[in-house]
Design an enzyme around this catalytic site. Structure first.
Site, PDB file in Angstrom:
ATOM      1  N   GLU A  33       0.876  -1.154   0.000  1.00 29.36           N
ATOM      2  CA  GLU A  33       0.000   0.000   0.000  1.00 29.36           C
ATOM      3  C   GLU A  33       0.926   1.219   0.000  1.00 29.36           C
ATOM      4  O   GLU A  33       1.826   1.280   0.843  1.00 29.36           O
ATOM      5  CB  GLU A  33      -0.836  -0.040   1.288  1.00 29.36           C
ATOM      6  CG  GLU A  33      -2.053   0.821   1.201  1.00 29.36           C
ATOM      7  CD  GLU A  33      -2.830   0.878   2.509  1.00 29.36           C
ATOM      8  OE1 GLU A  33      -2.733  -0.066   3.322  1.00 29.36           O
ATOM      9  OE2 GLU A  33      -3.522   1.886   2.706  1.00 29.36           O
ATOM     10  N   ARG A 258       4.619 -12.901   9.909  1.00 31.16           N
ATOM     11  CA  ARG A 258       5.421 -11.729   9.570  1.00 31.16           C
ATOM     12  C   ARG A 258       6.751 -11.749  10.295  1.00 31.16           C
ATOM     13  O   ARG A 258       6.933 -12.425  11.301  1.00 31.16           O
ATOM     14  CB  ARG A 258       4.678 -10.424   9.797  1.00 31.16           C
ATOM     15  CG  ARG A 258       4.003 -10.214  11.109  1.00 31.16           C
ATOM     16  CD  ARG A 258       3.425  -8.791  11.183  1.00 31.16           C
ATOM     17  NE  ARG A 258       2.439  -8.491  10.155  1.00 31.16           N
ATOM     18  CZ  ARG A 258       2.418  -7.355   9.446  1.00 31.16           C
ATOM     19  NH1 ARG A 258       3.317  -6.417   9.638  1.00 31.16           N
ATOM     20  NH2 ARG A 258       1.491  -7.151   8.547  1.00 31.16           N
ATOM     21  N   LYS A 268       4.517   0.800  10.502  1.00 30.61           N
ATOM     22  CA  LYS A 268       4.640   2.091   9.822  1.00 30.61           C
ATOM     23  C   LYS A 268       4.268   3.230  10.763  1.00 30.61           C
ATOM     24  O   LYS A 268       4.866   4.296  10.706  1.00 30.61           O
ATOM     25  CB  LYS A 268       3.700   2.132   8.614  1.00 30.61           C
ATOM     26  CG  LYS A 268       4.222   1.398   7.406  1.00 30.61           C
ATOM     27  CD  LYS A 268       3.189   1.473   6.281  1.00 30.61           C
ATOM     28  CE  LYS A 268       3.397   0.336   5.292  1.00 30.61           C
ATOM     29  NZ  LYS A 268       2.166  -0.001   4.568  1.00 30.61           N
TER      30      LYS A 268
HETATM   31  P1  ATP Z   1       2.667  -2.186   8.306  1.00 29.58           P
HETATM   32  O1  ATP Z   1       2.048  -3.131   9.283  1.00 29.58           O
HETATM   33  O2  ATP Z   1       4.118  -1.920   8.544  1.00 29.58           O
HETATM   34  O3  ATP Z   1       1.884  -0.948   8.085  1.00 29.58           O
HETATM   35  P2  ATP Z   1       1.416  -3.356   6.028  1.00 29.58           P
HETATM   36  O4  ATP Z   1       1.147  -4.799   6.101  1.00 29.58           O
HETATM   37  O5  ATP Z   1       0.248  -2.486   6.231  1.00 29.58           O
HETATM   38  O6  ATP Z   1       2.666  -3.001   6.930  1.00 29.58           O
HETATM   39  P3  ATP Z   1       1.601  -3.240   3.180  1.00 29.58           P
HETATM   40  O7  ATP Z   1       2.117  -2.155   2.328  1.00 29.58           O
HETATM   41  O8  ATP Z   1       0.160  -3.557   3.125  1.00 29.58           O
HETATM   42  O9  ATP Z   1       2.058  -2.938   4.663  1.00 29.58           O
HETATM   43  O10 ATP Z   1       2.446  -4.569   2.941  1.00 29.58           O
HETATM   44  C1  ATP Z   1       2.768  -5.102   1.681  1.00 29.58           C
HETATM   45  C2  ATP Z   1       3.073  -6.554   1.841  1.00 29.58           C
HETATM   46  O11 ATP Z   1       4.146  -6.755   2.742  1.00 29.58           O
HETATM   47  C3  ATP Z   1       1.884  -7.312   2.395  1.00 29.58           C
HETATM   48  O12 ATP Z   1       1.733  -8.504   1.666  1.00 29.58           O
HETATM   49  C4  ATP Z   1       2.262  -7.559   3.827  1.00 29.58           C
HETATM   50  O13 ATP Z   1       1.660  -8.721   4.295  1.00 29.58           O
HETATM   51  C5  ATP Z   1       3.785  -7.675   3.737  1.00 29.58           C
HETATM   52  N1  ATP Z   1       4.396  -7.336   5.026  1.00 29.58           N
HETATM   53  C6  ATP Z   1       4.256  -6.203   5.743  1.00 29.58           C
HETATM   54  N2  ATP Z   1       4.932  -6.264   6.898  1.00 29.58           N
HETATM   55  C7  ATP Z   1       5.554  -7.475   6.918  1.00 29.58           C
HETATM   56  C8  ATP Z   1       6.413  -8.149   7.851  1.00 29.58           C
HETATM   57  N3  ATP Z   1       6.786  -7.578   9.003  1.00 29.58           N
HETATM   58  N4  ATP Z   1       6.852  -9.391   7.534  1.00 29.58           N
HETATM   59  C9  ATP Z   1       6.493  -9.952   6.371  1.00 29.58           C
HETATM   60  N5  ATP Z   1       5.694  -9.384   5.462  1.00 29.58           N
HETATM   61  C10 ATP Z   1       5.213  -8.153   5.720  1.00 29.58           C
HETATM   62 MG    MG Z   2      -1.387  -3.854   4.704  1.00 33.12          MG
END
Ligand code: ATP
Ligand code: MG
Length: 558
Positions: A33, A258, A268
């Protein structure tokens, strides 16, 4: 097909799908995102998705999941593109945006309404929450749940046309308000939101929710395996339901745990708070676990890929020691980084018996690990700098470095003996030493040995540098754990700036972010803020590897 030795539960599922013919190819995607910068957790997902595609001769798309205009920005899109490329991955011509499918998503929504599988609801967000029930109690049907199809189609159209205010109505799936999985209790598909989208501008005032949009995006792109993190496990029935109701192609969603790392935060929200609170200098602060931060710090992309490979994937949450990441960085840099000499805490050495105007150039190999890296010429003269901690006026036991009357080797140069320490106000300000001219190159013809070899820099040739030393950003392993205020655990010593370092002249020729080793000190790189005469160097990682000890400890505790 994937080689058996490196298999895991995700590859097992893929192998099974290929064997049974559920899919005849592998197509994954990385779906960020664009609402922030990527971090090492995202790197795990990137390496997994792009890595699997590569292993199976398949494809991986880079797709921006840009369905929430209120938090998304074009600058994040650009930085994410840059970071994924920097990590070493290529999506060829497959760069996609969820917003490109908004028209199609709307068409699909109309189809669900026509089938009686979706309805427009007038309840407020708060009421919807209340009507939803709990884990132990079923929800209650909305009074608007049984609107006739024609009425729903009309209202949906008018929602899209902007006739209603933000939050006044939503489109919901019509599933089951008593479903044991809360996600199946008539989830929201569209909400009214007047916000300018970074790509579609003000064309839309209704935006799809993640649950509604994500499966459609995967389906439209022909993804075979939609790999996501564990929090979406309970959403999988909904992912499948939407696609099955529409009767369109359905990928398989697979969830993994994760990545969590010790001594840092990865959400984030927390990263943003550190940036906005001024606790770090920006999203690329070398102390942050962001891709930009690690890049500026000098972490090579190959080391990050190696790390992601080593940690593997699993279904259970765990926290990986930071030491493993540092070990991977060290491992890569040991093989690839050229060696230089730099003195962080300079102490002047005067070689009394060395001719005043003489300069010799010592041939020094650039890397003991890589003969192909060649040699360079390092100037040597009468006045040098050595590391302050390489001299002790009163050496303790087992201290073999320089002390009054003691002889040591200057790396690739000569054996020198300390004759006298010059002091001002009780503090040693310089050393008077003598050099044995017969020891050029560092070996004595009579075979006598010395116990220490020091790095050095010729004073008249030395380049001034600012060196930034980094330690962990937090003092505890899990700064955000147990309801803690993570900022209370910030390490006040995480950045130490040394302003009067003396480094050999070759370092000035290095490009921005070029990585190298300072002999005996660690790995470093040139900071991109370097300008003109102001050379700034970042410490990447210390030489000392603590991973072996930590992994032994972990094995014992298991
Ligand atoms: P955050 O929790 O940091 O805001 P998010 O999941 O909202 O992260 P996205 O931009 O939606 O961030 O993530 C893109 C991809 O990266 C998704 O498929 C998400 O599952 C994966 N992802 C995010 N954080 C992790 C993590 N700590 N370990 C593994 N994969 C991750
Ligand atoms: Mg997300």
């Amino acid at each position: 097909m994937n080689d058996e030795s490196s298999t895991d539960f995700i590859r097992d599922i893929i192998n099974h799908d290929l064997e049974t013919g559920r899919y005849d190819r592998v197509h994954t995607r990385f779906p960020p995102e664009p609402n922030g910068f990527l971090h090492i957790g995202h790197a795990k997902s990137i390496c997994l998705n792009f890595g699997i595609a590569e292993e199976y001769g398949g494809k991986c798309n880079l797709r921006f999941d840009d369905t929430n205009p209120s938090t998304e920005e074009e600058t994040y899109v650009q930085s994410i593109i840059e970071d994924v490329r920097w990590l070493g991955f290529d999506w060829e011509d497959r760069l996609f945006f969820a917003s490109d499918y908004f028209d199609q998503m709307y068409e699909y929504a109309v189809q669900l309404v026509e089938k009686g599988r979706a309805y427009v609801d007038d309840l407020s967000a708060e009421e919807i929450r209340r009507y939803r029930g709990t884990l132990t109690q079923p929800g209650t049907n909305s009074p608007y749940r049984d609107r006739p199809v024609e009425g729903n189609l009309d209202l949906l159209e008018r929602m899209k046309e902007g006739e209603f205010g933000d939050g006044e109505k939503v489109l919901r799936a019509r599933i089951d308000m008593a479903h044991p999985n809360m996600n199946m209790r008539d989830p929201v598909m569209y909400r009214i939101l007047r916000a300018t989208h970074h790509r579609t501008g003000d064309r839309w005032c209704i935006y799809p929710t993640y649950d509604w949009a994500h499966g459609l995006e995967d389906s439209i792109e022909g993804i075979t395996h939609s790999i996501c993190t564990l929090e979406f496990e309970n959403h999988r029935p909904l992912y499948d339901w939407f696609l099955d109701q529409l009767g369109v192609y359905r990928p398989r969603q697979i969830e993994f745990a994760r990545l969590n790392l010790t001594y840092t935060v990865m959400s984030k929200r927390m990263l943003r708070s550190l940036v906005e609170g001024g606790q770090v200098s920006g999203w690329d602060d070398p102390r942050l676990p962001t891709i930009r931060g690690m890049r500026r710090r000098g972490y090579p992309p190959a080391a990050i890929r190696d790390f992601c490979q080593r940690i593997g994937v699993s279904k259970s949450e765990s926290t990986i020691p930071m030491e493993l990441l540092e070990h991977c960085v060290r491992d890569e840099l040991n093989r690839t980084a050229p060696r230089y000499m730099g003195v962080l805490h300079p102490l002047k050495v005067i070689l009394d018996n060395y001719p005043r105007d003489q300069v010799e150039y010592m041939g020094v190999e650039n890397s003991p690990e890589d003969p192909a890296a060649g040699t360079r010429q390092v100037p040597f003269s009468r006045v040098l700098y050595i590391e302050r901690e390489d001299f002790r006026e009163h050496p303790p036991k087992k201290y073999y470095r320089l002390a009054p009357g003691r002889e040591v080797r200057l790396k690739n140069a000569y054996l020198i003996t300390c004759q006298e320490a010059i002091k001002e106000d009780g503090e040693v300000t310089a050393l008077r030493c003598t050099v044995d001219p017969a020891t050029r190159g560092g070996d004595a013809p009579d075979g006598r040995s010395v116990r220490a070899t020091l790095h050095w820099v010729s004073a008249p040739h030395a380049v001034d540098a600012e060196v930034r030393l980094y330690q962990r950003l937090f003092t505890v392993e899990d700064p955000a754990g147990q309801g803690r205020d993570f900022k209370e655990h910030l390490n006040p010593h995480s950045l130490r700036t040394l302003t009067s370092c003396k480094v050999e002249p070759a370092v000035r020729e290095l490009a921005s972010v070029e990585r190298f080793q300072f002999l005996r000190q660690g790995y470093f790189c040139v900071d991109p803020d370097t300008a003109g005469d102001h050379l700034i160097i970042n410490q990447t990682v210390e030489l000392r590897d603590t991973w072996a000890r930590i992994s032994r400890q972990m094995a014992k505790n298991r």
